[in-house]
Design an enzyme around this catalytic site. Structure first.
Site, PDB file in Angstrom:
ATOM      1  N   HIS B  50      23.460  -4.973 -11.624  1.00 39.76           N
ATOM      2  CA  HIS B  50      24.784  -5.304 -12.125  1.00 39.76           C
ATOM      3  C   HIS B  50      25.256  -6.665 -11.601  1.00 39.76           C
ATOM      4  O   HIS B  50      25.896  -7.422 -12.316  1.00 39.76           O
ATOM      5  CB  HIS B  50      25.762  -4.206 -11.714  1.00 39.76           C
ATOM      6  CG  HIS B  50      27.049  -4.235 -12.457  1.00 39.76           C
ATOM      7  ND1 HIS B  50      27.222  -3.596 -13.659  1.00 39.76           N
ATOM      8  CD2 HIS B  50      28.216  -4.851 -12.185  1.00 39.76           C
ATOM      9  CE1 HIS B  50      28.438  -3.821 -14.088  1.00 39.76           C
ATOM     10  NE2 HIS B  50      29.082  -4.571 -13.221  1.00 39.76           N
ATOM     11  N   LYS B  93      34.511 -13.505 -22.825  1.00 38.93           N
ATOM     12  CA  LYS B  93      33.379 -12.797 -22.224  1.00 38.93           C
ATOM     13  C   LYS B  93      33.432 -11.317 -22.623  1.00 38.93           C
ATOM     14  O   LYS B  93      34.502 -10.760 -22.844  1.00 38.93           O
ATOM     15  CB  LYS B  93      33.460 -12.905 -20.703  1.00 38.93           C
ATOM     16  CG  LYS B  93      32.198 -12.425 -19.999  1.00 38.93           C
ATOM     17  CD  LYS B  93      32.380 -12.518 -18.487  1.00 38.93           C
ATOM     18  CE  LYS B  93      31.121 -12.073 -17.759  1.00 38.93           C
ATOM     19  NZ  LYS B  93      31.355 -11.982 -16.306  1.00 38.93           N
ATOM     20  N   SER B  96      30.142  -4.608 -19.975  1.00 37.97           N
ATOM     21  CA  SER B  96      29.978  -3.166 -20.184  1.00 37.97           C
ATOM     22  C   SER B  96      30.738  -2.385 -19.123  1.00 37.97           C
ATOM     23  O   SER B  96      30.913  -2.856 -18.000  1.00 37.97           O
ATOM     24  CB  SER B  96      28.499  -2.801 -20.098  1.00 37.97           C
ATOM     25  OG  SER B  96      28.024  -3.026 -18.795  1.00 37.97           O
ATOM     26  N   HIS B  97      31.189  -1.219 -19.474  1.00 35.39           N
ATOM     27  CA  HIS B  97      31.662  -0.243 -18.506  1.00 35.39           C
ATOM     28  C   HIS B  97      31.132   1.123 -18.916  1.00 35.39           C
ATOM     29  O   HIS B  97      31.865   2.106 -18.994  1.00 35.39           O
ATOM     30  CB  HIS B  97      33.190  -0.266 -18.383  1.00 35.39           C
ATOM     31  CG  HIS B  97      33.644  -0.486 -16.973  1.00 35.39           C
ATOM     32  ND1 HIS B  97      34.752   0.095 -16.424  1.00 35.39           N
ATOM     33  CD2 HIS B  97      33.105  -1.226 -15.977  1.00 35.39           C
ATOM     34  CE1 HIS B  97      34.890  -0.299 -15.169  1.00 35.39           C
ATOM     35  NE2 HIS B  97      33.898  -1.095 -14.880  1.00 35.39           N
ATOM     36  N   GLN B 242      36.769   4.068 -10.408  1.00 30.92           N
ATOM     37  CA  GLN B 242      37.984   3.327 -10.114  1.00 30.92           C
ATOM     38  C   GLN B 242      39.123   3.779 -11.034  1.00 30.92           C
ATOM     39  O   GLN B 242      38.893   4.170 -12.167  1.00 30.92           O
ATOM     40  CB  GLN B 242      37.782   1.827 -10.327  1.00 30.92           C
ATOM     41  CG  GLN B 242      36.531   1.259  -9.716  1.00 30.92           C
ATOM     42  CD  GLN B 242      35.344   1.329 -10.640  1.00 30.92           C
ATOM     43  OE1 GLN B 242      35.020   2.386 -11.173  1.00 30.92           O
ATOM     44  NE2 GLN B 242      34.693   0.214 -10.841  1.00 30.92           N
ATOM     45  N   ASP B 270      38.313 -12.774  -9.342  1.00 35.61           N
ATOM     46  CA  ASP B 270      38.756 -11.394  -9.329  1.00 35.61           C
ATOM     47  C   ASP B 270      37.761 -10.550  -8.565  1.00 35.61           C
ATOM     48  O   ASP B 270      36.639 -10.975  -8.297  1.00 35.61           O
ATOM     49  CB  ASP B 270      38.915 -10.878 -10.756  1.00 35.61           C
ATOM     50  CG  ASP B 270      37.641 -10.296 -11.308  1.00 35.61           C
ATOM     51  OD1 ASP B 270      37.581  -9.081 -11.503  1.00 35.61           O
ATOM     52  OD2 ASP B 270      36.693 -11.070 -11.532  1.00 35.61           O
ATOM     53  N   ASN B 538      26.778  -9.955 -20.066  1.00 30.68           N
ATOM     54  CA  ASN B 538      26.536  -8.884 -19.113  1.00 30.68           C
ATOM     55  C   ASN B 538      25.323  -8.082 -19.572  1.00 30.68           C
ATOM     56  O   ASN B 538      25.067  -7.964 -20.764  1.00 30.68           O
ATOM     57  CB  ASN B 538      27.829  -8.043 -19.076  1.00 30.68           C
ATOM     58  CG  ASN B 538      27.674  -6.709 -18.390  1.00 30.68           C
ATOM     59  OD1 ASN B 538      27.943  -5.690 -19.001  1.00 30.68           O
ATOM     60  ND2 ASN B 538      27.244  -6.699 -17.157  1.00 30.68           N
ATOM     61  N   SER B 540      23.471  -4.326 -19.168  1.00 31.52           N
ATOM     62  CA  SER B 540      23.601  -2.954 -18.697  1.00 31.52           C
ATOM     63  C   SER B 540      22.292  -2.227 -18.961  1.00 31.52           C
ATOM     64  O   SER B 540      21.966  -1.919 -20.100  1.00 31.52           O
ATOM     65  CB  SER B 540      24.763  -2.255 -19.413  1.00 31.52           C
ATOM     66  OG  SER B 540      24.767  -0.875 -19.108  1.00 31.52           O
TER      67      SER B 540
END
Lengths: 228, 747
Positions: B50, B93, B96-97, B242, B270, B538, B540
């Protein structure tokens, strides 16, 4: 030049849209008012914009109602100057008892963003004089807690005082369950107080002021209020 | 565990942290000793896929990442940055989550949105739009309905509260995503060239501050969790997902944009994956500097947190800010206005190391360079093997399939397939009109967002057909880019750059890596032709579970620029009598089509053919026609083929009851003609008087241009002799499908 004050609570997010309409579309003056400020007398009108003031914690509008600015908004309204609450701003006005009734969760229990058609039920107000009676106007809603509730006494009082300003309809002006997006009692989308200088509405007129955005019929709310 | 005593670090513990033997050796070599427990935790998250892209970076580097309009290259900052003229740039941008959303869909999706928004506004850019790309298992299963419902509510919860319109996206359903839903969130922001902030730390003696929420134990090892397959074992190791607080993030957004205007703010980043560990090391690495952090100064929301936990926490809505020495009170004043925490936690040094202390005791000391992508993180060249299924599926003879008897029914069935059906049940839960820039809301080819103060607009969409990539990884990768470009072109925009989110299975499986390598190759080839560099994104991996693996799913987030607002174009038919034209050639390919799946229950054949140069010419012709002012509507042929495209063009005009009459003479079966998903075809409508103009533009671009029918006002759709059906029936099928499916009615 007429000057509008746009109140900014922590979590307000339609403040910029209202400000932009006043400045760029109507070419009048506008200023942001931070919720801790208390000097309002020099404004010609106050707008409580939409958003999620204080994250909707406890209940939409319930915390914002206690911001320092609100006592001055109440005073401003009491001397007869115009105040509009849009969406979350409407919720704040109800919490502050400047308007009767309550807003509860949409009937489908989901946030709903879509274009709606409104029938101008009362065009003899400070906020609707630039519309024709029963004119059909188009503007979006975007809310989770926009289901207006009034008990029978309140409803009767609203009728007696001709305080229902906007109702959800279709392009033909039909007012029915089919044209009611959120379950509001009697399709009520916007009301004024008895004195006629405080308007609360769930739909967003500030999002319907330029044809390129799909509608410019919302501008009448602001132009009526500012007499232009 | 007691706060004083850290566990003994050995190979076994390293293995439990997801490190391999080689990496364990490398860590000891870097440090010249066995790492401390805190160091082991930091290495394990920073070297997870990640954060480090260790399994993918070798391939990603082959993508075109340069372009004259790029202001920063891929991976250099939190998000890509593209010049759009007028002194403005667009930061955008996608990320993924997937893994958090599989476990806790509401918070997983919500924090996905929160994370990508922070990536945008830490660059000094005001976020102006969100998009997403979602994949779920079939809605016939209650679990999948639950996941969709909660993912959508999570996205809505975060984006709506932030006051950033969610203007577009896509969603597909397939069995392979049942245990592995995909939740990819994209954000777009606007910044003035002179307002861009970098994620950098430098200047010996400058101050390191943490702003925003306090730090808890949530999401510890989230990045590591995202880098393994979901299994019972990993479920037990799973970190707390989270929890997002969009209200705090809204305050953080406003405070950050105020901070970004100040010269005394050196850099800002961040905290997402790997929290303080990641932000401290990445910022330091970029500035060739070091840091000393005093953990006890970090505002914490839980008792007795260890340095290990504080460094790895993925608590949301936090930022690391590097401030010129002595300007701390100014920063505090801004944060206090917004009722946000702001604490000095350390200082910048000129050492190459990040030093972590707690109450005067040293817990970790690692060179920043060794923790960061582009520095000392491992890079793996994985084995590949062409999957055996490919030949079998690609060579299947589809011409022997029985032809449907009732085409009207087939068309309705396609329109009510959740992959095609109206998605308003989803996007109406998103506030898509806040900020008053949304000129084309969700539901057209791409969303169009006005750029205030200019005569320009952005067209944007997400696209990625996993089925095509499964059947032909390289071409599927090409098609993902081509289709995304076509969608913004149909909205009147020139494609200018992409961001991508690459969702794949386990990279240690050579067949999966073959898919990955080839899909990326295909994307790169297409990006070169369309001149759309990859600005970042990103990866994943590990989207697998014991029972299922996802289709290889690269998702493209496309950015297009509309130079003149008069060119904004929508997909639905406008006026009775208009000519319906196609640019390109319908080839009748049904491999990998929705028709094949829905009617014949097959996912096979080859992905539709694609000639990138031809595609480019079709898109150029379409843009020239739009710019000439002769195009009334434009859309491409995609899922469901020409039949579905024409139906949607009628259905989506809600102000008029339109129909269409189409006649095409072709030497192919009607199902191939109307339901094949031929690439490089754009469907336009024009006024009759402009026919010659369109034909001239087409011939200059050396592409076919054919009149296939006319728009009618009778509300009937007629396609050759096989389809004759009232549009109202089609609309019912199209509009009611998703709400019915979500109510659990049989599909």
């Amino acid at each position: 030049m007429k000057k509008v004050g746009v109140v900014v609570f922590p979590g307000s997010n339609c403040d910029y849209d209202v400000y932009n309409v006043i400045k760029k579309v109507l070419k009048l003056d506008a200023e942001y008012i931070w919720h801790k400020e208390t000097a309002l007398r020099h404004y010609d009108a106050i707008v409580l914009p939409g958003g999620f003031s204080f994250g909707d914690h406890l209940r939409a509008g319930a915390v914002a109602r206690f911001s320092p600015v609100m006592q001055e908004v109440i005073n401003f309204a009491n001397i007869g100057k115009p105040v509009i609450g849009i969406c979350n701003g409407f919720q704040v006005l109800l919490e502050a008892n400047l308007l009767p009734g309550a807003l509860i969760t949409n009937k489908h229990l989901r946030f709903l963003c879509r274009d709606t058609f409104l029938k101008v039920k009362n065009n003899k107000t400070l906020f609707t004089s630039n519309y024709k009676e029963n004119e059909i106007i188009k503007m979006p809603i975007a809310h989770y807690t926009g289901n207006y509730f009034a008990n029978e006494d309140t409803y009767k009082q609203l009728l007696d005082t001709n305080s229902i300003v906007f109702q959800y309809s279709n392009t033909n002006g039909d007012i029915s369950d089919d044209t009611n997006p959120n379950g509001s009692a009697h399709n009520i989308a916007g009301i004024i107080n008895e004195k006629g200088n405080v308007l609360g509405m769930m739909p967003h007129p500030e999002r319907a002021c330029e044809a390129i955005l799909g509608s410019d019929t919302g501008i009448g709310v602001f132009s009526s209020m500012l007499g232009v | 565990m007691s706060k004083q005593q850290e566990p003994v670090v050995n190979w076994k513990l390293a293995e439990e942290h997801g490190l391999n033997k080689e990496e364990w050796g490398k860590i000891q070599k870097i440090l010249g000793r066995v790492p401390t427990f805190t160091e082991l935790g930091i290495f394990s998250v920073m070297w997870s896929e990640h954060c480090s892209y260790k399994n993918s970076i070798a391939e990603l580097k082959k993508l075109p990442r340069d372009g004259e309009k790029l202001l920063v290259g891929a991976g250099e900052e939190n998000a890509g940055l593209v010049d759009i003229g007028d002194g403005l740039a667009v930061a955008f941008k996608i990320e993924s989550h997937n893994h958090p959303s599989a476990v806790e869909p509401f918070q997983g999706a919500a924090t996905g949105v929160g994370g990508i928004l922070r990536d945008i506004f830490t660059m000094g850019a005001r976020p102006i739009a969100c998009l997403n790309s979602l994949r779920f298992g079939p809605l016939s299963k209650p679990r999948n309905r639950y996941l969709l419902d909660h993912v959508v509510k999570g996205i809505a919860h975060y984006g709506n509260c932030m006051g950033i319109p969610t203007v577009g996206g896509e969603v597909y359903f397939d069995e392979g995503y049942s245990e592995n839903p995909l939740v990819n969130a994209m954000a777009i922001g606007i910044v003035k060239h002179n307002g861009i902030k970098s994620a950098i730390s430098k200047g010996n003696g400058n101050t390191v501050m943490i702003v925003g929420s306090s730090t808890g134990r949530d999401g510890i090892h989230g990045a590591t969790f995202a880098s393994v397959e979901i299994s019972e074992e990993s479920e037990s190791k799973r970190s707390n997902v989270q929890v997002g607080d969009p209200f705090t993030e809204k305050l953080l957004l406003e405070a950050t944009l105020e901070l970004c205007k100040k010269d005394y703010v050196i850099g800002i980043q961040d905290m997402g994956a790997a929290g303080i560990a990641c932000s401290t090391s990445e910022m330091s690495e970029k500035g060739n500097s070091g840091m000393i952090i005093d953990i006890e100064k970090v505002p914490m929301r839980e008792q007795e947190m260890t340095p290990y936990e504080v460094m790895l926490s993925e608590s949301q809505e936090r930022m690391l800010v590097i401030v010129r020495k002595e300007f701390e009170p100014e920063v505090k004043a801004i944060l206090e206005k917004w009722d946000l925490h702001c604490e000095v936690v350390g200082k910048v040094t000129d050492s190459p190391k990040i030093q972590i202390n707690m109450n005067g005791k040293l817990y970790s000391e690692i060179p920043a360079w060794d923790l960061c992508l582009g520095g000392g993180t491992p890079v793996y060249y994985r084995k590949t093997k062409r999957p055996e299924y490919l030949d079998k599926l690609q060579q299947e003879d589809l011409s022997q399939l029985p032809e449907p008897k009732d085409y009207n029914e087939v068309l309705k069935k396609l329109l009510s397939s959740p992959n095609i059906a109206d998605k308003s049940w989803i996007y109406e839960q998103y506030d898509y009109s806040v900020r008053t820039n949304t000129a084309v809301p969700p539901g057209s080819s791409a969303a169009v967002i006005l750029v205030k103060g200019t005569n320009k607009a952005l067209a944007t969409c997400t696209d990625g057909n996993g089925r095509y990539v499964y059947l032909n990884p390289r071409r599927g990768g090409q098609i993902a880019v081509a289709e995304a470009a076509r969608n913004v072109v149909c909205s009147g925009a020139k494609p200018i750059a992409i961001t991508n989110c690459l969702n794949f299975g386990n990279p240690n499986d050579p067949e999966v890596y073959y898919q990955f390598q080839n899909a990326v190759m295909g994307m790169g080839e297409a990006c070169n032709v369309f001149d759309t560099p990859v600005t970042g994104g990103n990866v994943s991996f590990y989207n697998e579970s014991p029972d299922t693996a996802i289709f290889p799913t690269p998702v493209i987030g496309m950015l297009g620029l509309i130079e003149n607002l008069k060119n904004i174009t929508t997909s639905h038919f406008k006026d009775e009598g208009d000519f319906i034209m196609i640019l390109g050639t319908i080839k009748g390919e049904i491999g990998g089509s929705e028709y094949l799946k829905v009617v014949h229950d097959k996912i096979s054949g080859d992905a539709p053919s694609l000639n990138l140069d031809f595609e480019k010419r079709v898109q150029t012709a379409c843009l020239q026609a739009i710019d000439a002012g002769i195009v009334k509507s434009a859309t491409d042929i995609s899922d469901g083929g020409l039949g579905v495209a024409v139906s949607e063009c009628c259905i989506k005009n809600t102000e008029k009851t339109l129909g269409a009459s189409v006649y095409i003479s072709r030497k192919m079966r009607d199902d191939e003609l109307f339901f094949g998903e031929t690439q490089s075809v754009i469907l336009l409508t024009i006024d009759v008087s402009n026919l010659l103009k369109l034909e001239t533009i087409a011939s200059k671009n050396m592409i076919p241009c054919v009149t296939i029918g006319r728009v009618k006002d009778d509300g009937i759709l007629k396609l050759n002799d096989c389809i004759n059906v009232p549009v109202e029936e089609l609309r019912d099928a199209y509009v009611q499908a998703l709400p019915k499916a979500m109510d659990g009615e049989l599909l």
